[in-house]
Motif scaffolding. Structure first.
Motif, PDB file in Angstrom:
ATOM      1  N   MET A   1      18.708  -7.936  14.049  1.00 42.53           N
ATOM      2  CA  MET A   1      19.615  -8.557  15.017  1.00 42.53           C
ATOM      3  C   MET A   1      21.002  -8.777  14.441  1.00 42.53           C
ATOM      4  SD  MET A   1      16.916 -11.323  16.547  1.00 42.53           S
ATOM      5  CE  MET A   1      18.128 -12.498  17.171  1.00 42.53           C
ATOM      6  N   PHE A   2      21.057  -9.075  13.162  1.00 46.25           N
ATOM      7  CA  PHE A   2      22.336  -9.421  12.534  1.00 46.25           C
ATOM      8  C   PHE A   2      22.792  -8.337  11.557  1.00 46.25           C
ATOM      9  CE2 PHE A   2      20.212 -13.297  13.880  1.00 46.25           C
ATOM     10  CZ  PHE A   2      21.192 -13.808  14.730  1.00 46.25           C
ATOM     11  N   ALA A   3      22.422  -7.090  11.865  1.00 44.94           N
ATOM     12  CA  ALA A   3      22.852  -5.926  11.088  1.00 44.94           C
ATOM     13  C   ALA A   3      23.515  -4.946  12.042  1.00 44.94           C
ATOM     14  CB  ALA A   3      21.663  -5.289  10.379  1.00 44.94           C
ATOM     15  N   PRO A   4      24.758  -5.228  12.468  1.00 48.27           N
ATOM     16  CA  PRO A   4      25.389  -4.414  13.517  1.00 48.27           C
ATOM     17  C   PRO A   4      25.529  -2.941  13.175  1.00 48.27           C
ATOM     18  CG  PRO A   4      26.964  -5.923  12.494  1.00 48.27           C
ATOM     19  CD  PRO A   4      25.606  -6.344  12.042  1.00 48.27           C
ATOM     20  N   SER A   5      25.607  -2.601  11.895  1.00 51.31           N
ATOM     21  CA  SER A   5      25.765  -1.197  11.525  1.00 51.31           C
ATOM     22  C   SER A   5      24.516  -0.372  11.849  1.00 51.31           C
ATOM     23  CB  SER A   5      26.089  -1.061  10.035  1.00 51.31           C
ATOM     24  OG  SER A   5      25.012  -1.525   9.240  1.00 51.31           O
ATOM     25  N   LEU A   6      23.387  -1.056  12.074  1.00 47.27           N
ATOM     26  CA  LEU A   6      22.147  -0.364  12.400  1.00 47.27           C
ATOM     27  C   LEU A   6      21.956  -0.159  13.895  1.00 47.27           C
ATOM     28  CD1 LEU A   6      19.645  -2.251  10.039  1.00 47.27           C
ATOM     29  CD2 LEU A   6      20.759  -0.055   9.626  1.00 47.27           C
ATOM     30  N   LEU A   7      22.809  -0.777  14.705  1.00 47.99           N
ATOM     31  CA  LEU A   7      22.555  -0.875  16.134  1.00 47.99           C
ATOM     32  C   LEU A   7      23.581  -0.099  16.955  1.00 47.99           C
ATOM     33  CD1 LEU A   7      21.898  -4.729  16.226  1.00 47.99           C
ATOM     34  CD2 LEU A   7      20.227  -2.888  15.871  1.00 47.99           C
ATOM     35  N   ASP A   8      23.182   0.204  18.187  1.00 53.15           N
ATOM     36  CA  ASP A   8      24.075   0.830  19.155  1.00 53.15           C
ATOM     37  C   ASP A   8      24.856  -0.279  19.858  1.00 53.15           C
ATOM     38  OD1 ASP A   8      25.369   2.141  21.173  1.00 53.15           O
ATOM     39  OD2 ASP A   8      23.560   2.870  22.182  1.00 53.15           O
ATOM     40  N   GLN A   9      26.085  -0.478  19.444  1.00 50.57           N
ATOM     41  CA  GLN A   9      26.871  -1.586  19.980  1.00 50.57           C
ATOM     42  C   GLN A   9      27.272  -1.374  21.441  1.00 50.57           C
ATOM     43  OE1 GLN A   9      27.192  -4.390  18.293  1.00 50.57           O
ATOM     44  NE2 GLN A   9      26.018  -3.436  16.640  1.00 50.57           N
ATOM     45  N   ASP A  10      27.081  -0.173  21.953  1.00 47.65           N
ATOM     46  CA  ASP A  10      27.396   0.101  23.363  1.00 47.65           C
ATOM     47  C   ASP A  10      26.182  -0.049  24.275  1.00 47.65           C
ATOM     48  OD1 ASP A  10      30.092   0.737  22.803  1.00 47.65           O
ATOM     49  OD2 ASP A  10      29.516   2.770  22.207  1.00 47.65           O
ATOM     50  N   ASP A  11      25.050  -0.457  23.710  1.00 46.96           N
ATOM     51  CA  ASP A  11      23.827  -0.629  24.502  1.00 46.96           C
ATOM     52  C   ASP A  11      23.988  -1.850  25.408  1.00 46.96           C
ATOM     53  OD1 ASP A  11      21.248  -1.473  25.371  1.00 46.96           O
ATOM     54  OD2 ASP A  11      20.314  -0.392  23.716  1.00 46.96           O
ATOM     55  N   PRO A  12      23.996  -1.668  26.730  1.00 48.64           N
ATOM     56  CA  PRO A  12      24.234  -2.812  27.627  1.00 48.64           C
ATOM     57  C   PRO A  12      23.142  -3.871  27.554  1.00 48.64           C
ATOM     58  CG  PRO A  12      23.628  -0.849  28.880  1.00 48.64           C
ATOM     59  CD  PRO A  12      23.859  -0.403  27.471  1.00 48.64           C
TER      60      PRO A  12
END
Length: 202
Positions: free
Chosen positions: A103-114
């Motif tokens: 949850m707190f690792a933004p580099s692992l995530l799709d930040q454009d996921d609605p």
């Protein structure tokens, strides 16, 4: 075995297996192919639901933020106060360590996921609602929320990484469990809750 899964429950199975792997080995220890092999399904099956490894991690984070928001909202509705919101935050992290990690690792995530954006917004909306609850007792409520979040997030992270114990710091607090440690530590900012009355006082 692949026929034993339907589109409705394969998604849940992939997320559950990913959480197990992350808890044991970290978020870099799996691929969609390895998850499919673990579950005995076609290597293309997880891709149908998630598209990529990033999609799996984003879905886990979304589920985590959704559950965190639910817990914080329940505490608010029960008038538990900001201190108990912090306790719920740490409780969530201990019960869902894999979710908390991603949850707190933004580099692992799709930040454009609605869906991720909406779930994150709901959780942080509950956190920001703490400003109102602190308005009467803290000189700078907004800074108080940041300070409180920093304390409980730090406690959760130190506990999950083993540093709270290996440093010897937790030993200073005796045999108190982690939620008691959280109440004592955050209570320095917001005031510890009153102890329950003894039978003689009732």
């Amino acid at each position: 075995m692949a026929d034993g899964y339907h589109h409705g429950n394969l998604r849940a199975a992939v997320l559950a297996r990913a959480a197990e792997v992350i808890e044991q080995e970290g978020p870099y220890a799996f691929s969609l192919r390895s998850l499919a092999a673990d579950l005995g399904v076609s290597h293309t099956a997880p891709r149908y639901h998630f598209g990529s490894r990033e999609g799996v991690l984003s879905a886990l984070a979304t589920d985590g933020f959704t559950e965190l928001a639910r817990r914080l909202a329940a505490n608010r509705e029960a008038e538990g106060g900001f201190l108990e919101s912090g306790v719920e935050y740490v409780r969530f992290a201990m019960e869902h360590p894999a979710h908390f990690q991603v949850m707190f690792a933004p580099s692992l995530l799709d930040q454009d996921d609605p869906a991720l954006s909406a779930a994150r917004g709901a959780a942080f909306g509950e956190l920001r609602s703490g400003v109102a609850s602190l308005a009467d007792g803290v000189e700078d409520p907004a800074a108080g929320v940041v300070a409180g979040w920093s304390i409980v997030h730090g406690i959760a992270t130190l506990a999950l990484t083993g540093n709270l114990d290996s440093s010897g710091v937790r030993a200073l607090l005796g045999d108190a469990d982690l939620l008691a440690v959280t109440r004592r530590s955050a209570g320095l900012l917001f005031g510890s809750p009153e102890p329950p009355p003894s039978p003689a006082q009732e």
